[in-house]
Design an enzyme around this catalytic site. Structure first.
Site, short mmCIF file in Angstrom:
data_model
loop_
_atom_site.label_atom_id
_atom_site.label_comp_id
_atom_site.label_asym_id
_atom_site.label_seq_id
_atom_site.Cartn_x
_atom_site.Cartn_y
_atom_site.Cartn_z
N GLU A 199 0.84 -1.21 0.00
CA GLU A 199 0.00 0.00 0.00
C GLU A 199 0.87 1.26 0.00
O GLU A 199 1.77 1.41 0.80
CB GLU A 199 -0.91 -0.01 1.24
CG GLU A 199 -1.78 1.23 1.31
CD GLU A 199 -2.80 1.19 2.43
OE1 GLU A 199 -3.48 0.16 2.61
OE2 GLU A 199 -2.91 2.20 3.16
N HIS B 68 -7.82 2.74 -3.79
CA HIS B 68 -8.72 2.91 -2.64
C HIS B 68 -9.77 3.93 -3.09
O HIS B 68 -9.48 4.82 -3.91
CB HIS B 68 -7.98 3.45 -1.43
CG HIS B 68 -6.95 2.50 -0.89
ND1 HIS B 68 -6.70 2.35 0.45
CD2 HIS B 68 -6.11 1.63 -1.51
CE1 HIS B 68 -5.75 1.45 0.64
NE2 HIS B 68 -5.37 1.00 -0.54
N ARG C 166 -15.53 3.53 3.66
CA ARG C 166 -16.29 4.72 4.00
C ARG C 166 -15.35 5.92 3.99
O ARG C 166 -15.65 6.96 3.45
CB ARG C 166 -16.94 4.58 5.38
CG ARG C 166 -17.82 5.77 5.70
CD ARG C 166 -18.05 5.96 7.18
NE ARG C 166 -16.84 6.40 7.87
CZ ARG C 166 -16.75 6.59 9.17
NH1 ARG C 166 -17.80 6.33 9.94
NH2 ARG C 166 -15.63 7.00 9.73
N ALA D 273 -19.43 1.74 3.98
CA ALA D 273 -18.67 1.03 2.93
C ALA D 273 -19.50 -0.06 2.27
O ALA D 273 -19.32 -0.33 1.07
CB ALA D 273 -17.39 0.45 3.54
N LYS E 212 -20.43 -6.19 4.53
CA LYS E 212 -19.59 -5.78 3.40
C LYS E 212 -19.21 -7.00 2.56
O LYS E 212 -19.18 -6.93 1.34
CB LYS E 212 -18.32 -5.08 3.90
CG LYS E 212 -18.60 -3.78 4.64
CD LYS E 212 -17.36 -2.92 4.82
CE LYS E 212 -16.53 -3.25 6.01
NZ LYS E 212 -15.54 -2.19 6.34
N GLN F 61 7.50 7.67 14.37
CA GLN F 61 6.55 7.34 13.29
C GLN F 61 5.50 6.36 13.80
O GLN F 61 4.30 6.55 13.61
CB GLN F 61 7.35 6.71 12.14
CG GLN F 61 6.53 5.99 11.11
CD GLN F 61 7.24 4.72 10.61
OE1 GLN F 61 7.82 3.97 11.39
NE2 GLN F 61 7.21 4.51 9.32
P1 FAD Z 1 -17.39 1.18 7.40
O1 FAD Z 1 -17.26 -0.27 7.07
O2 FAD Z 1 -18.53 1.92 6.82
O3 FAD Z 1 -17.43 1.26 9.00
C1 FAD Z 1 -17.35 2.52 9.68
C2 FAD Z 1 -18.01 2.40 11.05
O4 FAD Z 1 -19.44 2.26 10.91
C3 FAD Z 1 -17.59 1.16 11.85
O5 FAD Z 1 -17.57 1.54 13.21
C4 FAD Z 1 -18.67 0.14 11.57
O6 FAD Z 1 -18.84 -0.77 12.65
C5 FAD Z 1 -19.90 1.00 11.37
N1 FAD Z 1 -20.79 0.51 10.30
C6 FAD Z 1 -20.42 -0.07 9.14
N2 FAD Z 1 -21.48 -0.33 8.37
C7 FAD Z 1 -22.57 0.12 9.05
C8 FAD Z 1 -23.96 0.16 8.76
N3 FAD Z 1 -24.44 -0.33 7.61
N4 FAD Z 1 -24.80 0.71 9.70
C9 FAD Z 1 -24.31 1.22 10.87
N5 FAD Z 1 -22.98 1.20 11.18
C10 FAD Z 1 -22.13 0.67 10.30
N6 FAD Z 1 -9.18 5.96 4.85
C11 FAD Z 1 -9.14 6.90 3.87
O7 FAD Z 1 -9.64 8.01 4.05
N7 FAD Z 1 -8.52 6.63 2.67
C12 FAD Z 1 -7.97 5.41 2.41
O8 FAD Z 1 -7.44 5.19 1.33
C13 FAD Z 1 -8.03 4.40 3.41
N8 FAD Z 1 -7.51 3.14 3.20
C14 FAD Z 1 -7.66 2.17 4.15
C15 FAD Z 1 -7.18 0.87 3.88
C16 FAD Z 1 -7.30 -0.14 4.84
C17 FAD Z 1 -6.80 -1.53 4.51
C18 FAD Z 1 -7.88 0.14 6.10
C19 FAD Z 1 -7.98 -0.91 7.16
C20 FAD Z 1 -8.35 1.43 6.38
C21 FAD Z 1 -8.27 2.44 5.41
N9 FAD Z 1 -8.75 3.74 5.63
C22 FAD Z 1 -8.66 4.70 4.65
C23 FAD Z 1 -9.34 4.11 6.93
C24 FAD Z 1 -10.88 3.95 6.91
O9 FAD Z 1 -11.43 4.78 5.91
C25 FAD Z 1 -11.40 4.36 8.28
O10 FAD Z 1 -11.04 3.43 9.23
C26 FAD Z 1 -12.88 4.70 8.34
O11 FAD Z 1 -13.11 5.35 9.58
C27 FAD Z 1 -13.82 3.51 8.24
O12 FAD Z 1 -13.88 3.01 6.96
P2 FAD Z 1 -14.60 1.59 6.66
O13 FAD Z 1 -14.53 1.38 5.21
O14 FAD Z 1 -14.09 0.54 7.54
O15 FAD Z 1 -16.10 2.00 7.07
#
Ligand code: FAD
Length: 304
Positions: free
Chosen positions: A28, A88, A118, A138, A179, A226
């Site tokens: 990444e 991403h 998300r 997401a 998801k 870091q």
């Molecule tokens: P979601 O899966 O939507 O979850 C977010 C929160 O909402 C969680 O607490 C979950 O339990 C809850 N939730 C999920 N679905 C629902 C639903 N349907 N109803 C109610 N609650 C729900 N961030 C960036 O900005 N850019 C990036 O490029 C980026 N890359 C990443 C790559 C990886 C491998 C990882 C692990 C994280 C990355 N992140 C990135 C960080 C990520 O965007 C954050 O952690 C963000 O806060 C949550 O994203 P998510 O896709 O997990 O969200």
């Protein structure tokens, strides 16, 4: 240096990347802010591709701030080095039409996979606010991609130490299952330093019927400051002994060596426990990552 021409490759299926008898490696990167940062990024990638990573991903800046740059970086990497790439993509700050537009451009640019997220709120905003005409979570993005852009392999994020906003571990896992049920091919995890957190998370995913590969996210640590900054941003615990070992000297070489040894031990145990892949947060550097790939003898075992 152009290694291969991307068009020869064609789109690869993400599910096929993770298969028994093969340790999949993904790397990444993030979009650099300057032209010199970008130049140096391609130099690092040029060294890393010698180890045949299965794909390279590029993050999408908070609030969609790097939208065009992210796409450009993955397109360039595919073109220059001929390896599969993942963009991403987050729902932050975009309407559904804007997300579609991005996905259309990614498809036209030959991007293989999407890491569907998300996203984190933009700088200065403490919590996520859905955009009018946009998506909330997401799983909705995964559904959109599966429905309208079925050619993309889809990865989603998982949290061995629970997502910071989740009300409970159980609810977080149920949302992860949504998801996967919506069409994700693989779960890439947030970085962690205690493998026990990962093994428990993987067991709980399996118990819930999440059947796709759960791929550990590994940060090759290069210095103490870091790791403290990054771990505080993503809420990962750092083992006390690791901090003590890093703190023993301020010498950059010492800290990097401690980080490499820690990552190698972590990864060896994960491999012994049957992971099908490793996702490395390399922070646009290659030195520590190259030492880890060399330490794992990944070059010989993967090209044999
Ligand atoms: P979601 O899966 O939507 O979850 C977010 C929160 O909402 C969680 O607490 C979950 O339990 C809850 N939730 C999920 N679905 C629902 C639903 N349907 N109803 C109610 N609650 C729900 N961030 C960036 O900005 N850019 C990036 O490029 C980026 N890359 C990443 C790559 C990886 C491998 C990882 C692990 C994280 C990355 N992140 C990135 C960080 C990520 O965007 C954050 O952690 C963000 O806060 C949550 O994203 P998510 O896709 O997990 O969200």
């Amino acid at each position: 240096m152009i290694h291969k021409i991307a068009s020869k490759i064609g789109m690869k299926k993400l599910r096929d990347v993770y298969r028994p008898g093969h340790l999949a490696v993904s790397i990444e990167l993030f979009p650099p802010k300057t032209a010199s940062g970008e130049h140096s990024l391609y130099e690092h990638v040029g060294k890393l591709v010698e180890y045949h990573p299965d794909f390279v991903t590029c993050t999408y800046g908070a609030g969609g701030s790097t939208r065009d740059k992210t796409l450009e970086i993955v397109r360039q990497i595919k073109l220059r080095f001929g390896i599969p790439v993942a963009s991403h993509l987050t729902v932050v700050g975009s309407t559904v039409d804007q997300l579609r537009d991005y996905l259309r451009r990614a498809q036209a640019g030959g991007i293989d996979f999407v890491v569907a997220l998300r996203g984190d709120p933009p700088q200065g905003q403490s919590s996520f606010v859905a955009t009018a005409g946009g998506l909330r979570h997401a799983n909705e993005l995964v559904e959109l991609i599966g429905r309208e852009f079925p050619g993309f392999g889809i990865a989603v994020a998982g949290y061995p130490e629970k997502h910071s906003e989740a009300v409970s571990f159980d609810s977080d896992l149920l949302h992860l299952k949504n998801k996967v049920d919506a069409g994700a091919d693989v779960v890439l995890t947030q970085l962690f330093f205690d493998n026990r957190d990962f093994f428990q998370f993987r067991d709980r995913c399996a118990a819930l019927g999440i059947g796709v590969p759960i791929v550990p996210g590994i940060l090759p640590v290069t210095n103490l400051k870091q790791i403290q900054r990054i771990a505080s941003l993503c809420g990962s615990k750092i083992p006390g002994k690791f901090i003590n070992d890093l703190s023993r000297s301020d010498l950059p070489q010492w800290q990097m060596q401690v980080g490499i040894e820690f990552a190698l031990n972590q990864v060896h145990e994960l491999i012994q426990q049957g992971v099908l892949g490793l996702h490395f947060y390399v922070l646009n550097q290659s030195q520590a990552m190259l030492a880890i790939l060399e330490g794992l003898q990944i070059r010989s075992s993967r090209t044999a």
